[in-house]
Design a protein around this motif. Structure first.
Motif, mmCIF file in Angstrom:
data_model
loop_
_atom_site.group_PDB
_atom_site.id
_atom_site.type_symbol
_atom_site.label_atom_id
_atom_site.label_comp_id
_atom_site.label_asym_id
_atom_site.label_seq_id
_atom_site.Cartn_x
_atom_site.Cartn_y
_atom_site.Cartn_z
ATOM 1 N N TYR A 180 0.794 -1.301 -0.128
ATOM 2 C CA TYR A 180 0.068 0.017 0.025
ATOM 3 C C TYR A 180 0.660 1.398 0.068
ATOM 4 C CZ TYR A 180 0.903 0.027 5.143
ATOM 5 O OH TYR A 180 1.229 -0.094 6.539
ATOM 6 N N TYR A 199 -7.335 -5.128 -1.853
ATOM 7 C CA TYR A 199 -7.570 -5.727 -0.542
ATOM 8 C C TYR A 199 -8.107 -4.680 0.416
ATOM 9 C CZ TYR A 199 -4.836 -9.528 -2.902
ATOM 10 O OH TYR A 199 -4.509 -10.327 -3.846
ATOM 11 N N THR A 202 -4.997 -2.581 5.896
ATOM 12 C CA THR A 202 -4.979 -2.898 7.222
ATOM 13 C C THR A 202 -4.634 -1.670 8.109
ATOM 14 O OG1 THR A 202 -2.325 -3.358 6.372
ATOM 15 C CG2 THR A 202 -3.852 -5.338 6.597
ATOM 16 N N GLU A 212 2.750 -5.824 2.007
ATOM 17 C CA GLU A 212 2.157 -6.896 2.913
ATOM 18 C C GLU A 212 2.141 -8.374 2.271
ATOM 19 O OE1 GLU A 212 0.812 -6.368 5.687
ATOM 20 O OE2 GLU A 212 -0.339 -4.316 5.732
ATOM 21 N N GLU A 214 1.037 -12.208 1.480
ATOM 22 C CA GLU A 214 -0.169 -12.644 1.040
ATOM 23 C C GLU A 214 -0.996 -13.300 1.992
ATOM 24 O OE1 GLU A 214 -1.319 -13.171 -2.019
ATOM 25 O OE2 GLU A 214 0.263 -12.733 -3.541
ATOM 26 N N ARG A 216 -1.206 -12.338 5.051
ATOM 27 C CA ARG A 216 -1.923 -11.355 5.904
ATOM 28 C C ARG A 216 -3.057 -10.605 5.371
ATOM 29 N NH1 ARG A 216 -0.962 -7.599 10.291
ATOM 30 N NH2 ARG A 216 -1.132 -5.514 9.450
ATOM 31 N N ILE A 217 -3.387 -10.587 4.119
ATOM 32 C CA ILE A 217 -4.312 -9.678 3.402
ATOM 33 C C ILE A 217 -5.522 -10.191 2.953
ATOM 34 C CG2 ILE A 217 -2.531 -8.233 2.445
ATOM 35 C CD1 ILE A 217 -2.590 -9.532 -0.453
ATOM 36 N N ILE A 239 -4.517 -1.719 -0.206
ATOM 37 C CA ILE A 239 -3.564 -2.810 -0.546
ATOM 38 C C ILE A 239 -3.623 -3.520 -2.174
ATOM 39 C CG2 ILE A 239 -2.460 -5.074 -0.205
ATOM 40 C CD1 ILE A 239 -3.516 -4.696 2.957
#
Length: 464
Positions: A180, A199, A202, A212, A214, A216-217, A239
């Protein structure tokens, strides 16, 4: 004084040839954007979405996808930048890192493939074709007049610096991992197709760039293909990742970004020192000493209560005066923004015609590029008509020392400085479509004529 088109005030044959080529491209692909004024430009950029709808429903809130399927727009967008431009641009002495990055996303990480020194076109094409690397071209408006025109108008529209990067990615490849940004993003698809996945943020309205992973998103909130003529907007913190699908030779898009470090928090950090300085002139509570050994204490609970009270006094002062002035943010914008684009065939602006007299009627030129600021940190404050802007070949190209130019000279904010007593007259000129010199809010005819003469000598006003 506004610069005419090209890299230098006196353009050489090479720059003139570039302008002629740009005009030929524009003739082949007539602009679908309206450059009449900043509002019309932005309206045409996001069309058919209306401005009020965009800012009510999308700005800083959620992504906007405009899939136009419009042959005119699809024909115009490649004139902003295309893969075939690289060969000629490399001949102008591009450098890795400064002008071009070569990268590829490998196993969720960004792999940089930059070489040292100047960019060689054949090597660049080899990395693109054989290593499936993405070419990231920094600030292409330095070389492409149409992009310069767009970004100059957008800087007037937003009152914030506007940068751009071009990304050219071969088929079956991805340049950057999921990440991001700390900017508001507008993406224009110029050539080929790009597969995008967005996405949930966060960090809402993020203040910094971050990669970020993969895992986590989660799953994409949006997934789509951009085609030539399409536009995508998403807020900072969104993201995203994108790849060029198989079956299309390559994808070219330009990312236009704005509103970096342009939040209320940034503005308060900039404006509070001036507010404290002004309030302390009239409020003795702000001039009383801090407690003994305050700077040596660990527990400062009592002092924080006192500070809360002083902050309320600052708020009361602000309510009373209605003035909250930006200092460094405004100077930074003035110094680094693009100059107005006057075209390659424009003569250098020089004062001409009759001198302004007391009975003259005058009109401000380049209002969108004229800012009036008041220095808050000097006892004898001055109002300043600032007309500072970057050269188009250095716009948004931050260096290790942003205060120095390539020849080592200090970069200065260009403008005229006047006593504080001239502030109302300057506001009068700025806010009026036309004004008579004799009606300027100054005490003497001599002051009125001198003010008009100063502005005329810098081509900031025209005599009607």
């Amino acid at each position: 004084m506004p610069k005419k088109g090209g890299k230098h005030a006196e353009m050489g044959k090479e720059t003139q040839a570039q302008c002629k080529r740009a005009k030929l491209e524009a003739a082949c692909s007539p602009s679908v954007l309206c450059f009449e004024n900043p509002d019309r430009l932005f309206g045409s950029l996001i069309s058919p979405i209306k401005e009020e709808v965009f800012f009510k429903e999308y700005w800083e809130q959620k992504p906007l996808l405009v899939q136009r399927n419009d042959p005119l727009v699809a024909a115009y967008y490649p004139s902003l930048f295309q893969l075939s431009d690289l060969k000629e641009l490399c001949s102008q002495g591009l450098h890795y890192g400064r002008d071009v990055n070569i990268c590829r996303c490998v196993n969720g990480k960004k792999k940089v493939l930059n070489k040292e020194g100047k960019v060689n076109y054949m090597q660049l094409k080899k990395d693109f074709d054989q290593k499936k690397a993405t070419i990231q071209f920094h600030q292409p408006q330095r070389f492409k007049e149409e992009l310069w025109k767009i970004q100059e108008k957008l800087e007037c529209y937003f009152g914030s610096l506007v940068g751009s990067n071009v990304y050219i990615t071969p088929q079956g490849s991805q340049g950057l991992p999921p990440h991001y940004d700390d900017v508001e993003v507008f993406i224009l698809q110029l050539e080929g197709e790009k597969h995008w996945r967005l996405y949930k943020p966060t960090v809402h309205l993020a203040r910094e760039y971050n990669v970020e992973s993969e895992d986590r998103i989660g799953n994409p909130t949006h997934e789509f293909i951009l085609k030539p003529g399409d536009l995508l907007y998403f807020p900072r913190g969104t993201i995203h990742q994108a790849d060029t699908p198989l079956g299309t030779s390559h994808s070219t898009h330009v990312t236009i970004s704005t509103y970096q470090n342009n939040s209320w928090g940034d503005f308060l950090l900039d404006a509070i020192p001036g507010l404290v300085f002004d309030t302390a002139k009239d409020d003795v509570a702000l001039r009383t000493s801090i407690p003994r050994q305050l700077l040596m204490q660990v527990n400062t609970a009592d002092s924080t209560k006192k500070l809360s009270n002083l902050l309320r006094r600052l708020a009361d002062h602000l309510d009373h005066t209605g003035e909250l002035r930006s200092s460094d943010m405004k100077k930074d914008f003035i110094m680094h923004r693009l100059p107005p684009c006057l075209g390659c065939d424009s003569d250098s602006l020089t004062p001409g015609g009759k001198l302004p007299k007391i009975d003259s009627k005058i009109r401000l030129q380049f209002r969108d590029h004229t800012l009036i600021s008041v220095e808050p940190d000097q006892e004898n404050a001055v109002s300043t008509v600032n007309l500072g802007w970057a050269q188009e070949d250095t716009h948004m190209m931050g260096t290790e020392d942003d205060t120095a130019s390539e020849d080592g000279a200090s970069q200065q904010t260009h403008g005229l400085r006047f006593p504080l007593s001239h502030l109302e007259a300057l506001k009068q000129i700025w806010s009026s479509s036309t004004v008579n010199v004799k009606e300027l809010n100054l005490t003497s005819d001599e002051e009125k004529e001198n003010l008009a003469l100063s502005l005329w000598s810098e081509c900031l006003i025209e005599i009607l």
